[in-house]
Design a protein around this motif. Structure first.
Motif, PDB file in Angstrom:
ATOM      1  N   ASP A 127      43.998  29.403  61.550  1.00  7.53           N
ATOM      2  CA  ASP A 127      45.384  28.623  61.415  1.00  7.53           C
ATOM      3  C   ASP A 127      45.914  28.612  60.141  1.00  7.53           C
ATOM      4  OD1 ASP A 127      43.286  27.152  60.095  1.00  7.53           O
ATOM      5  OD2 ASP A 127      43.990  24.973  61.229  1.00  7.53           O
ATOM      6  N   ARG A 128      45.353  29.344  59.204  1.00  2.92           N
ATOM      7  CA  ARG A 128      46.061  29.245  57.973  1.00  2.92           C
ATOM      8  C   ARG A 128      45.870  30.746  57.096  1.00  2.92           C
ATOM      9  NH1 ARG A 128      42.527  24.645  55.798  1.00  2.92           N
ATOM     10  NH2 ARG A 128      43.173  24.138  57.985  1.00  2.92           N
ATOM     11  N   ILE A 129      46.923  30.823  56.131  1.00  6.92           N
ATOM     12  CA  ILE A 129      46.898  31.949  55.330  1.00  6.92           C
ATOM     13  C   ILE A 129      46.880  31.303  53.731  1.00  6.92           C
ATOM     14  CG2 ILE A 129      48.079  34.158  54.257  1.00  6.92           C
ATOM     15  CD1 ILE A 129      49.647  33.690  57.108  1.00  6.92           C
ATOM     16  N   ILE A 130      45.755  31.798  53.044  1.00  5.39           N
ATOM     17  CA  ILE A 130      45.460  31.297  51.723  1.00  5.39           C
ATOM     18  C   ILE A 130      46.074  32.140  50.741  1.00  5.39           C
ATOM     19  CG2 ILE A 130      43.785  30.349  50.292  1.00  5.39           C
ATOM     20  CD1 ILE A 130      42.165  29.810  52.863  1.00  5.39           C
ATOM     21  N   PHE A 131      46.697  31.793  49.733  1.00  8.98           N
ATOM     22  CA  PHE A 131      47.292  32.639  48.786  1.00  8.98           C
ATOM     23  C   PHE A 131      46.588  32.251  47.534  1.00  8.98           C
ATOM     24  CE2 PHE A 131      50.295  32.373  52.272  1.00  8.98           C
ATOM     25  CZ  PHE A 131      50.810  33.907  52.287  1.00  8.98           C
ATOM     26  N   ASP A 132      46.079  33.008  46.808  1.00 13.69           N
ATOM     27  CA  ASP A 132      45.652  32.729  45.166  1.00 13.69           C
ATOM     28  C   ASP A 132      46.816  33.490  44.502  1.00 13.69           C
ATOM     29  OD1 ASP A 132      43.436  31.623  46.188  1.00 13.69           O
ATOM     30  OD2 ASP A 132      42.085  33.028  45.286  1.00 13.69           O
ATOM     31  N   LEU A 133      47.319  32.434  43.459  1.00 15.40           N
ATOM     32  CA  LEU A 133      48.451  33.005  42.576  1.00 15.40           C
ATOM     33  C   LEU A 133      47.894  33.049  41.129  1.00 15.40           C
ATOM     34  CD1 LEU A 133      51.016  30.683  44.276  1.00 15.40           C
ATOM     35  CD2 LEU A 133      50.467  32.809  44.869  1.00 15.40           C
ATOM     36  N   ASN A 134      48.283  33.973  40.604  1.00 14.56           N
ATOM     37  CA  ASN A 134      48.036  34.235  39.173  1.00 14.56           C
ATOM     38  C   ASN A 134      46.365  34.127  38.819  1.00 14.56           C
ATOM     39  OD1 ASN A 134      50.646  34.452  38.754  1.00 14.56           O
ATOM     40  ND2 ASN A 134      50.751  32.650  37.851  1.00 14.56           N
ATOM     41  N   GLY A 135      45.577  34.639  39.733  1.00 14.74           N
ATOM     42  CA  GLY A 135      44.254  34.675  39.549  1.00 14.74           C
ATOM     43  C   GLY A 135      43.445  33.795  40.178  1.00 14.74           C
ATOM     44  N   GLY A 136      44.326  32.751  40.858  1.00 17.54           N
ATOM     45  CA  GLY A 136      43.444  31.754  41.572  1.00 17.54           C
ATOM     46  C   GLY A 136      42.912  30.324  40.868  1.00 17.54           C
ATOM     47  N   PRO A 137      42.381  29.533  41.647  1.00 15.66           N
ATOM     48  CA  PRO A 137      41.868  28.321  40.874  1.00 15.66           C
ATOM     49  C   PRO A 137      40.679  28.305  40.422  1.00 15.66           C
ATOM     50  CG  PRO A 137      41.686  28.043  43.214  1.00 15.66           C
ATOM     51  CD  PRO A 137      42.148  29.496  43.088  1.00 15.66           C
ATOM     52  N   TYR A 138      39.966  29.585  40.256  1.00  8.65           N
ATOM     53  CA  TYR A 138      38.569  29.477  39.929  1.00  8.65           C
ATOM     54  C   TYR A 138      38.262  30.514  39.069  1.00  8.65           C
ATOM     55  CZ  TYR A 138      37.591  26.142  43.571  1.00  8.65           C
ATOM     56  OH  TYR A 138      37.693  25.054  44.695  1.00  8.65           O
ATOM     57  N   LEU A 139      37.351  30.506  38.123  1.00  8.72           N
ATOM     58  CA  LEU A 139      36.929  31.790  37.138  1.00  8.72           C
ATOM     59  C   LEU A 139      36.138  32.689  37.792  1.00  8.72           C
ATOM     60  CD1 LEU A 139      36.505  30.031  33.924  1.00  8.72           C
ATOM     61  CD2 LEU A 139      38.475  31.242  34.194  1.00  8.72           C
ATOM     62  N   LYS A 140      36.253  34.002  37.456  1.00  8.23           N
ATOM     63  CA  LYS A 140      35.240  35.153  38.011  1.00  8.23           C
ATOM     64  C   LYS A 140      33.634  34.775  37.528  1.00  8.23           C
ATOM     65  CE  LYS A 140      34.970  39.877  38.570  1.00  8.23           C
ATOM     66  NZ  LYS A 140      35.558  41.311  38.023  1.00  8.23           N
ATOM     67  N   HIS A 141      32.891  34.884  38.561  1.00 11.74           N
ATOM     68  CA  HIS A 141      31.405  34.785  38.308  1.00 11.74           C
ATOM     69  C   HIS A 141      31.231  32.873  37.781  1.00 11.74           C
ATOM     70  CE1 HIS A 141      30.962  38.850  39.002  1.00 11.74           C
ATOM     71  NE2 HIS A 141      31.893  39.148  37.950  1.00 11.74           N
ATOM     72  N   ARG A 142      31.918  32.052  38.250  1.00  7.58           N
ATOM     73  CA  ARG A 142      31.770  30.975  37.735  1.00  7.58           C
ATOM     74  C   ARG A 142      30.449  30.228  37.877  1.00  7.58           C
ATOM     75  NH1 ARG A 142      34.736  30.490  42.677  1.00  7.58           N
ATOM     76  NH2 ARG A 142      33.772  28.720  44.182  1.00  7.58           N
ATOM     77  N   TRP A 143      29.867  30.745  39.226  1.00 10.08           N
ATOM     78  CA  TRP A 143      28.578  29.961  39.533  1.00 10.08           C
ATOM     79  C   TRP A 143      27.295  30.702  38.378  1.00 10.08           C
ATOM     80  CZ3 TRP A 143      28.712  25.570  41.624  1.00 10.08           C
ATOM     81  CH2 TRP A 143      29.789  25.223  42.380  1.00 10.08           C
ATOM     82  N   MET A 144      27.688  32.103  38.322  1.00 12.37           N
ATOM     83  CA  MET A 144      26.511  32.819  37.773  1.00 12.37           C
ATOM     84  C   MET A 144      26.548  32.502  36.267  1.00 12.37           C
ATOM     85  SD  MET A 144      27.507  36.383  39.532  1.00 12.37           S
ATOM     86  CE  MET A 144      25.918  37.508  38.260  1.00 12.37           C
ATOM     87  N   ARG A 145      27.683  31.928  35.624  1.00 14.63           N
ATOM     88  CA  ARG A 145      27.433  31.347  34.371  1.00 14.63           C
ATOM     89  C   ARG A 145      26.566  30.362  34.120  1.00 14.63           C
ATOM     90  NH1 ARG A 145      33.855  31.393  31.973  1.00 14.63           N
ATOM     91  NH2 ARG A 145      34.070  33.542  33.314  1.00 14.63           N
ATOM     92  N   HIS A 146      26.245  29.733  35.194  1.00 13.41           N
ATOM     93  CA  HIS A 146      25.156  28.480  35.124  1.00 13.41           C
ATOM     94  C   HIS A 146      23.836  29.053  35.493  1.00 13.41           C
ATOM     95  CE1 HIS A 146      28.815  25.734  34.752  1.00 13.41           C
ATOM     96  NE2 HIS A 146      29.184  26.531  35.694  1.00 13.41           N
ATOM     97  N   ILE A 147      23.792  30.119  35.738  1.00 19.51           N
ATOM     98  CA  ILE A 147      22.180  30.828  35.871  1.00 19.51           C
ATOM     99  C   ILE A 147      21.655  31.610  34.761  1.00 19.51           C
ATOM    100  CG2 ILE A 147      20.882  31.994  37.773  1.00 19.51           C
ATOM    101  CD1 ILE A 147      22.928  31.225  39.840  1.00 19.51           C
ATOM    102  N   ASP A 148      20.334  31.170  34.661  1.00 21.25           N
ATOM    103  CA  ASP A 148      19.787  31.834  33.267  1.00 21.25           C
ATOM    104  C   ASP A 148      18.558  32.670  33.922  1.00 21.25           C
ATOM    105  OD1 ASP A 148      21.661  30.910  31.725  1.00 21.25           O
ATOM    106  OD2 ASP A 148      20.197  29.424  30.615  1.00 21.25           O
ATOM    107  N   LEU A 149      18.278  33.805  33.446  1.00 22.70           N
ATOM    108  CA  LEU A 149      17.121  34.738  33.850  1.00 22.70           C
ATOM    109  C   LEU A 149      16.543  35.003  32.556  1.00 22.70           C
ATOM    110  CD1 LEU A 149      15.762  36.057  36.026  1.00 22.70           C
ATOM    111  CD2 LEU A 149      17.308  38.328  35.620  1.00 22.70           C
ATOM    112  N   ASN A 150      15.398  34.399  32.237  1.00 22.32           N
ATOM    113  CA  ASN A 150      14.545  34.508  30.983  1.00 22.32           C
ATOM    114  C   ASN A 150      15.703  34.224  29.929  1.00 22.32           C
ATOM    115  OD1 ASN A 150      12.442  35.442  32.281  1.00 22.32           O
ATOM    116  ND2 ASN A 150      13.030  37.834  32.257  1.00 22.32           N
ATOM    117  N   ASP A 151      16.166  32.783  29.933  1.00 19.91           N
ATOM    118  CA  ASP A 151      16.856  32.353  28.905  1.00 19.91           C
ATOM    119  C   ASP A 151      18.143  33.324  28.782  1.00 19.91           C
ATOM    120  OD1 ASP A 151      15.427  30.383  28.458  1.00 19.91           O
ATOM    121  OD2 ASP A 151      14.094  31.565  27.213  1.00 19.91           O
TER     122      ASP A 151
END
Length: 378
Positions: A127-151
């Motif tokens: 029931d909706r069309i979602i538009f991200d303007l100028n890159g959208g409200p979130y940064l790319k890989h925002r969750w992966m920035r908080h995950i560490d693998l071997n520090d």
């Protein structure tokens, strides 16, 4: 005595600072929400776009995504950062009024009125069309920035900030079978798509059959790269290969779309389309190789213009003409040198006794006959 002068200087300096303190405090002011948002207008006028009653199909959904992604317009109002902006189709904007100002004040501004806005991503749901303007409200890989693998973080934080927003166009009862121009009309209170893009302005300068083909996102054999970009936009990938049986001729193939969508393979040789292959789901691949330009931009009708509008070294257009000059006929350019043969009296002709004979002149070189005397004229 020196110590006394230093002590007096300290007392005078302290007095000056004490006297200046009330003046400094008087110049400090605080900007609050009321003063910062005083010039922001919250006036809103709903649209009145007649919508179809039939629900949208899968083909219509794909067409909306293809025709709306990467479209550009200009902001009609200040757009806040974040994802909380909801526009009802032919209805109001939520939040509105003071709540809209409060969102701008707390989250910041993604675009000011009159700024260019680009649709980065289009998502079509029930029931909706979602538009991200100028890159959208979130940064790319925002969750992966908080995950560490071997520090070591999976995605490094480069310090970039969110610069876009998200607008949700909500339909009561589901999305109808709507077209891209109708969606743009519904978004008019937020974004103005009336300004022509460079591709649209270029298409308007073409013959009617080419203008219609570009409007329908079709590619014709014989188009140039600019026409293809105006019709389909930038390709998803490119391939450059040698032409079969040739050691120096190359072709470049642009690929548009991906399965299960219709995939188009557009082949260029130089700046012209020589082959178009269309692979639709469940259908055989259609191949177009015949020129479809109806004589427009026909290579046989082109003419290469050389220096002086003639072929170098002569040819069918005649001998090469001398380059243009500002000198008068017979005038010599300064600094040039020409060797001129001096006139010589023919043998047996009567000679002028009053004129000196170069051959018998005492100043003439004894080993050089008069017929070989030359002079250099600067």
């Amino acid at each position: 005595m020196a110590f006394r002068h230093q002590f007096l200087a300290l007392i005078v300096g302290a007095a000056v600072l004490t006297a200046a303190t009330p003046l400094v405090r008087a110049q400090v002011f605080v900007v609050g929400e009321k003063s910062a948002m005083a010039d922001v207008s919250t006036d809103f006028h709903p649209t009145r776009v007649e919508l179809p009653s039939t629900p949208i199909t899968e083909r219509g959904r794909r067409e909306l995504i293809r025709n709306l992604e990467a479209e550009q317009g200009f902001a009609h109002r200040p757009l806040p950062l974040g994802e909380d902006l909801i526009l009802m189709a032919n209805g109001n904007l939520k939040p509105g009024g003071d709540a809209y100002k409060q969102m701008l004040y707390k989250k910041g501004e993604a675009a000011a009125p009159g700024d260019r806005v680009s649709i980065t991503t289009v998502t079509v749901k029930g029931d909706r069309i979602i538009f991200d303007l100028n890159g959208g409200p979130y940064l790319k890989h925002r969750w992966m920035r908080h995950i560490d693998l071997n520090d070591t973080p999976l995605a490094a934080d480069d310090g970039s900030q969110v610069t876009g927003c998200r607008v949700t166009l909500l339909f009561e009862g589901g999305i109808p079978d709507i077209s891209a121009p109708e969606v743009k009309a519904l978004l008019d209170p937020i974004i103005d798509f009336g300004v022509k893009t460079s591709g649209e302005a270029y298409a308007d300068s073409l013959p009617p059959f080419l203008k219609d083909a570009i409007a329908q996102h079709d590619v014709l054999v014989g188009m140039n790269r600019k026409m293809v970009l105006a019709a389909l936009g930038a390709p998803e990938s490119k391939i450059r290969e040698l032409v079969d049986g040739s050691a120096d001729r190359h072709y470049e193939e642009w690929i548009f779309g991906h399965v299960p969508q219709t995939v188009r393979f557009v082949r260029f040789e130089g700046d012209r389309v020589t082959q178009v292959r269309i692979a639709a789901l469940g259908q055989p691949i259609a191949v177009h190789t015949e020129n479809e330009m109806h004589g427009y931009l026909d290579p046989e009708g082109t003419r290469e213009v050389a220096m002086g509008d003639s072929k170098p070294g002569g040819g069918e257009d005649g001998p090469t003409k001398a380059p243009p000059s500002i000198l008068k006929p017979g005038e010599v350019a300064p600094g040039s040198t020409q060797r001129v043969q001096l006139p010589v009296t023919p043998a047996g002709a009567p000679q002028d006794k009053t004129a000196p004979n170069p051959a018998t002149s005492p100043d003439a070189p004894p080993d050089k006959p008069a017929t070989q005397l030359v002079a250099a004229i600067p």
